[in-house]
Design a protein around this motif. Structure first.
Motif, mmCIF file in Angstrom:
data_model
loop_
_atom_site.group_PDB
_atom_site.id
_atom_site.type_symbol
_atom_site.label_atom_id
_atom_site.label_comp_id
_atom_site.label_asym_id
_atom_site.label_seq_id
_atom_site.Cartn_x
_atom_site.Cartn_y
_atom_site.Cartn_z
ATOM 1 N N GLN A 163 1.101 -1.124 0.141
ATOM 2 C CA GLN A 163 0.015 0.085 0.066
ATOM 3 C C GLN A 163 1.050 1.207 -0.091
ATOM 4 O O GLN A 163 1.409 1.652 1.069
ATOM 5 C CB GLN A 163 -0.950 -0.064 1.263
ATOM 6 N N ASP A 164 0.895 2.131 -1.182
ATOM 7 C CA ASP A 164 1.789 3.123 -1.254
ATOM 8 C C ASP A 164 1.133 4.401 -1.377
ATOM 9 O O ASP A 164 1.739 5.387 -1.614
ATOM 10 C CB ASP A 164 2.610 2.758 -2.454
ATOM 11 N N ASP A 260 17.536 -1.858 -3.088
ATOM 12 C CA ASP A 260 16.770 -1.814 -1.817
ATOM 13 C C ASP A 260 15.719 -0.613 -2.043
ATOM 14 O O ASP A 260 15.894 0.270 -1.318
ATOM 15 C CB ASP A 260 17.655 -1.905 -0.445
ATOM 16 N N ASP A 261 14.918 -0.921 -2.529
ATOM 17 C CA ASP A 261 13.468 0.128 -2.784
ATOM 18 C C ASP A 261 12.315 -0.276 -1.950
ATOM 19 O O ASP A 261 11.908 -1.385 -2.147
ATOM 20 C CB ASP A 261 13.175 -0.003 -4.223
ATOM 21 N N LYS A 262 12.239 0.793 -1.113
ATOM 22 C CA LYS A 262 11.326 0.572 0.068
ATOM 23 C C LYS A 262 9.842 0.616 -0.481
ATOM 24 O O LYS A 262 9.010 -0.288 -0.215
ATOM 25 C CB LYS A 262 11.307 1.855 1.080
ATOM 26 N N LYS A 263 9.488 1.443 -1.482
ATOM 27 C CA LYS A 263 8.199 1.668 -1.932
ATOM 28 C C LYS A 263 7.744 0.321 -2.904
ATOM 29 O O LYS A 263 6.540 0.025 -2.816
ATOM 30 C CB LYS A 263 8.145 2.914 -2.918
ATOM 31 N N ALA A 286 9.127 -1.277 -9.658
ATOM 32 C CA ALA A 286 10.048 -0.550 -8.955
ATOM 33 C C ALA A 286 10.407 0.858 -10.010
ATOM 34 O O ALA A 286 10.691 0.373 -11.166
ATOM 35 C CB ALA A 286 11.231 -1.214 -8.720
ATOM 36 N N ARG A 287 10.737 1.810 -9.615
ATOM 37 C CA ARG A 287 11.040 2.998 -10.520
ATOM 38 C C ARG A 287 11.721 4.068 -9.851
ATOM 39 O O ARG A 287 12.630 4.966 -10.259
ATOM 40 C CB ARG A 287 9.976 3.525 -11.236
ATOM 41 N N TYR A 288 11.480 4.136 -8.455
ATOM 42 C CA TYR A 288 11.943 5.371 -7.689
ATOM 43 C C TYR A 288 13.414 5.262 -7.503
ATOM 44 O O TYR A 288 14.186 6.360 -7.340
ATOM 45 C CB TYR A 288 11.275 5.490 -6.388
#
Length: 406
Positions: A163-164, A260-263, A286-288
């Protein structure tokens, strides 16, 4: 001297021929017209009381046994093997020149093919009955070739998506797959942040079309943007990505840095790894962490599509009935397609996408400004209308420039 043998006289005590009959050599006895001396006169041939005029019998001729119909099997009830000179010789069965092991092997192969065909038809019918359909196509005039619109939707109805803060349904992944009449295939990623004209709403990012009007509005928006008529719409939920990967085990994905992408939940070290469903889902979302944002993500999405197609068509899946059932069940549960688009069309789409990936036919749309600031939508990708029109015209006729095979 006369060589004819004189007729034999009746033996003593033997029967006498009736008066008025005489025997003829080679024929049968027939009555001779009476001279009127004894008994009534024979009727005249012209008399209505007379029967048919007697005919002279033809001399008997003997036919060869092979041509005599009276000697054919079944000509006389109960007699099948009569021959003039004895019983008919028994016919011997011709032996096949093909060795028995080869005949058995051919029979076994035919049996396996019949069973495989029946299994495939049954599995396809079962999968097709589980696919959900949506009224998505616009009914626009057809363009050449076959075009698929593939959308990865974030429906928020499962547990695999973190849930972002995003509300409502989103289409974070959009691809156009086009196969020309000559057989050449192209797989084109459409960045979600591309600034487009959404019918009835104006200028917004491409993924907003799905939020405003679902699959039908997304199809119309993509058709106006590309000039290609969408023939098949295929949508897969993000939860479905995870389940499909788990149904085939793992997929092999590569990345050029530690992440290591948190979102998105993506955790990978540099290199190639066999990953399961949850990490594969994070990989395509993932993209951020990537400074190229949507551009880098669409490249990873294309890599994932190719890896999944390779895995799904591997012998470990194709020759394993249990893996086939798992894949068919997970795929059909995750899919939502346009009316009239069934499991056979989805299979053709998969083969077309694999062909495009193998040939490196994954061109990138021309971008004028990747960081265009909008009034209402923040930073978007700006394209030039003329460049876009020329690009998709080359895709339609099969002349689009693409990078060489990877």
């Amino acid at each position: 001297m006369n060589d004819r043998t004189p007729p034999r006289s009746p033996r003593a005590g033997g029967p006498r021929r009736p008066n008025g009959h005489r025997a003829r050599a080679g024929g049968s006895a027939r009555p001779v017209p009476s001279s009127g001396r004894r008994g009534p006169a024979a009727p005249s041939p012209q008399s209505p009381e007379a029967g048919p005029a007697p005919t002279r019998p033809l001399p008997r001729t003997s036919l060869p046994p092979s041509e005599d119909p009276s000697l054919a099997p079944g000509a006389v009830d109960g007699i099948d093997d009569l021959e003039p000179d004895g019983p008919r010789p028994r016919r011997t069965r011709r032996r096949s020149r093909v060795p028995r092991p080869l005949r058995l092997g051919a029979t076994l192969i035919v049996l396996v093919l019949v069973l495989a065909l029946g299994w495939g038809v049954g599995l396809g019918a079962w999968s097709n009955s589980r696919i959900e359909h949506v009224d998505a196509l616009s009914g626009a005039e057809d363009t050449s070739g076959t075009t698929y619109l593939i959308a990865g939707s974030d429906r928020r109805d499962g547990g695999a998506v973190s849930q972002d803060g995003t509300e409502g349904a989103r289409a974070d992944t959009m691809m156009l797959l086009h196969r020309t009449p000559s057989g050449k295939s192209y797989l084109i990623s459409l960045p979600r942040d591309t600034l487009v004209d959404i019918p009835g709403y104006g200028k917004y990012k491409l993924n907003a079309a799905f939020s405003f009007g679902g699959a039908e509005l997304l199809v119309k928006t993509v058709e106006e943007f590309s000039g290609l008529t969408v023939d098949h719409y295929v949508e897969i939920g993000f939860d479905g990505v995870s389940e499909v990967v788990d149904s085939v085990g793992t997929v092999n994905l590569c990345i050029d840095q530690d992440v290591d992408d948190k979102k998105s939940g993506l955790k990978m070290t540099e290199g190639c790894h066999d990953v399961a469903g949850e990490q594969a889902l994070a990989f395509v979302r993932a993209r951020y962490f990537d400074p190229t944002a949507d551009i880098g993500r669409q490249q990873r999405q294309q890599q994932f599509v190719g890896a999944l197609m390779d895995r799904a068509t591997s012998p470990s899946v194709l020759l394993n009935p249990f893996a086939q059932v798992r894949l068919a069940g997970a795929g059909s549960d995750a899919l939502m397609t346009s009316d009239g688009t069934g499991i056979v069309d989805v299979g053709r789409m998969a083969l077309t996408a694999r062909s495009a990936m193998k040939d490196g036919s994954t061109p990138v749309i021309p971008i004028e400004n990747p960081e265009f600031m909008t009034k209402h939508s923040g930073v978007a990708i700006l394209t030039d209308d003329d460049d876009i029109a020329a690009f998709f015209a080359s895709v339609e006729d099969g002349t689009a420039e693409v990078p060489g095979p990877k």
